[in-house]
Design a protein around this motif. Structure first.
Motif, short mmCIF file in Angstrom:
data_model
loop_
_atom_site.label_atom_id
_atom_site.label_comp_id
_atom_site.label_asym_id
_atom_site.label_seq_id
_atom_site.Cartn_x
_atom_site.Cartn_y
_atom_site.Cartn_z
N SER A 2 100.52 59.73 32.61
CA SER A 2 100.08 60.09 31.27
C SER A 2 100.20 58.89 30.31
CB SER A 2 100.91 61.25 30.74
OG SER A 2 102.21 60.81 30.42
N ARG A 3 99.44 58.98 29.25
CA ARG A 3 99.51 57.93 28.22
C ARG A 3 100.91 57.86 27.63
NH1 ARG A 3 98.12 57.48 22.56
NH2 ARG A 3 97.18 55.45 22.21
N HIS A 4 101.54 59.02 27.51
CA HIS A 4 102.90 59.09 26.96
C HIS A 4 103.88 58.28 27.81
CE1 HIS A 4 106.49 60.80 25.12
NE2 HIS A 4 106.91 61.06 26.33
N ALA A 5 103.83 58.46 29.11
CA ALA A 5 104.74 57.73 30.00
C ALA A 5 104.50 56.23 29.91
CB ALA A 5 104.59 58.22 31.43
N ARG A 6 103.25 55.84 29.88
CA ARG A 6 102.91 54.41 29.75
C ARG A 6 103.47 53.85 28.45
NH1 ARG A 6 99.75 50.80 31.87
NH2 ARG A 6 98.81 49.18 30.62
N GLN A 7 103.31 54.59 27.35
CA GLN A 7 103.81 54.13 26.07
C GLN A 7 105.33 53.98 26.10
OE1 GLN A 7 102.08 52.92 23.40
NE2 GLN A 7 104.15 52.25 22.90
N VAL A 12 110.11 50.28 26.36
CA VAL A 12 111.21 49.59 27.05
C VAL A 12 110.95 48.10 27.05
CG1 VAL A 12 112.39 49.26 29.27
CG2 VAL A 12 111.83 51.59 28.48
N GLN A 13 109.73 47.70 27.37
CA GLN A 13 109.39 46.27 27.36
C GLN A 13 109.60 45.66 25.98
OE1 GLN A 13 105.35 45.79 28.85
NE2 GLN A 13 106.18 44.79 30.67
N ALA A 14 109.19 46.35 24.95
CA ALA A 14 109.35 45.83 23.59
C ALA A 14 110.83 45.67 23.24
CB ALA A 14 108.66 46.75 22.58
N GLY A 45 117.34 53.46 26.50
CA GLY A 45 117.79 54.72 27.09
C GLY A 45 116.97 55.90 26.62
N GLU A 46 116.63 55.91 25.34
CA GLU A 46 115.82 56.99 24.79
C GLU A 46 114.43 57.00 25.41
OE1 GLU A 46 115.62 60.40 22.63
OE2 GLU A 46 117.38 59.10 22.75
N ALA A 47 113.83 55.83 25.57
CA ALA A 47 112.51 55.74 26.18
C ALA A 47 112.55 56.18 27.64
CB ALA A 47 111.97 54.31 26.06
N VAL A 48 113.58 55.75 28.37
CA VAL A 48 113.71 56.13 29.78
C VAL A 48 113.82 57.64 29.92
CG1 VAL A 48 115.30 56.03 31.75
CG2 VAL A 48 114.57 53.92 30.63
N LYS A 49 114.54 58.27 29.01
CA LYS A 49 114.67 59.73 29.06
C LYS A 49 113.32 60.43 28.93
CE LYS A 49 119.30 60.39 27.19
NZ LYS A 49 120.08 61.13 26.20
N ALA A 50 112.37 59.79 28.28
CA ALA A 50 111.06 60.39 28.04
C ALA A 50 110.04 60.10 29.14
CB ALA A 50 110.51 59.92 26.69
N VAL A 51 110.41 59.24 30.09
CA VAL A 51 109.50 58.95 31.20
C VAL A 51 109.71 60.01 32.27
CG1 VAL A 51 108.85 57.27 32.97
CG2 VAL A 51 109.55 56.47 30.70
N PRO A 52 108.64 60.65 32.73
CA PRO A 52 108.79 61.68 33.75
C PRO A 52 109.45 61.14 35.02
CG PRO A 52 106.58 61.71 32.82
CD PRO A 52 107.26 60.48 32.29
N ASP A 53 110.24 61.99 35.64
CA ASP A 53 110.95 61.60 36.86
C ASP A 53 110.01 61.13 37.95
OD1 ASP A 53 113.41 62.13 35.73
OD2 ASP A 53 113.55 64.16 36.58
N LEU A 97 115.72 45.52 35.32
CA LEU A 97 115.00 46.56 34.59
C LEU A 97 113.63 46.04 34.15
CD1 LEU A 97 114.80 49.34 33.24
CD2 LEU A 97 115.97 48.33 31.25
N ARG A 98 113.61 44.82 33.65
CA ARG A 98 112.35 44.22 33.21
C ARG A 98 111.35 44.17 34.37
NH1 ARG A 98 111.51 41.05 29.01
NH2 ARG A 98 113.70 40.51 28.83
N ARG A 99 111.81 43.69 35.52
CA ARG A 99 110.91 43.59 36.69
C ARG A 99 110.42 44.98 37.13
NH1 ARG A 99 114.73 39.50 37.71
NH2 ARG A 99 116.00 40.86 39.02
N ALA A 100 111.32 45.96 37.11
CA ALA A 100 110.94 47.31 37.53
C ALA A 100 109.90 47.91 36.58
CB ALA A 100 112.18 48.20 37.60
#
Length: 110
Positions: A2-7, A12-14, A45-53, A97-100
């Motif tokens: 989803s666009r949400h997961a990509r964002q 995280v990158q930012a 951490g907040e962004a990671v929580k929002a990425v689907p498993d 984390l950056r590479r992943a």
């Protein structure tokens, strides 16, 4: 994906780029740099929580739940956070984390 997961992965990158900029300005022994880095770790951490498993399983070697829990620790137990933990996270954990995140984004395409 989803666009949400990509964002959220882009978020995280930012935050990683901001941490790099903060640490170029000074050492974590500087209170302002430490606080700035800590806030960006909370954002990660907040962004990671929002990425689907199902997206995060694309990088199974990363401790995604620990990354999310670190956000909780930094946000709610800020007086218990040592410089050593933040420094170790920045130097030892963030490069992987950056590479992943880059690999996950590459796998998504545009």
């Amino acid at each position: 994906m989803s666009r949400h997961a990509r964002q959220r992965l882009l978020d995280v990158q930012a935050a990683l780029e901001a941490i790099d900029a903060h640490t170029r300005r000074g050492d974590l022994s500087d209170g302002l740099v430490f606080d700035a880095v800590r806030v960006r770790l909370i954002e990660i951490g907040e962004a990671v929580k929002a990425v689907p498993d199902d997206v995060l399983t694309g990088e199974p070697d990363l401790p995604w739940s620990q990354i999310a829990r670190m956000r909780d620790h930094l946000a709610h137990r800020c007086f218990d956070t040592t410089h050593a933990i933040v420094a170790a996270t920045v130097t030892q954990d963030l490069p992987e984390l950056r590479r992943a995140v880059e690999r996950l984004l590459e796998g998504l395409g545009d």
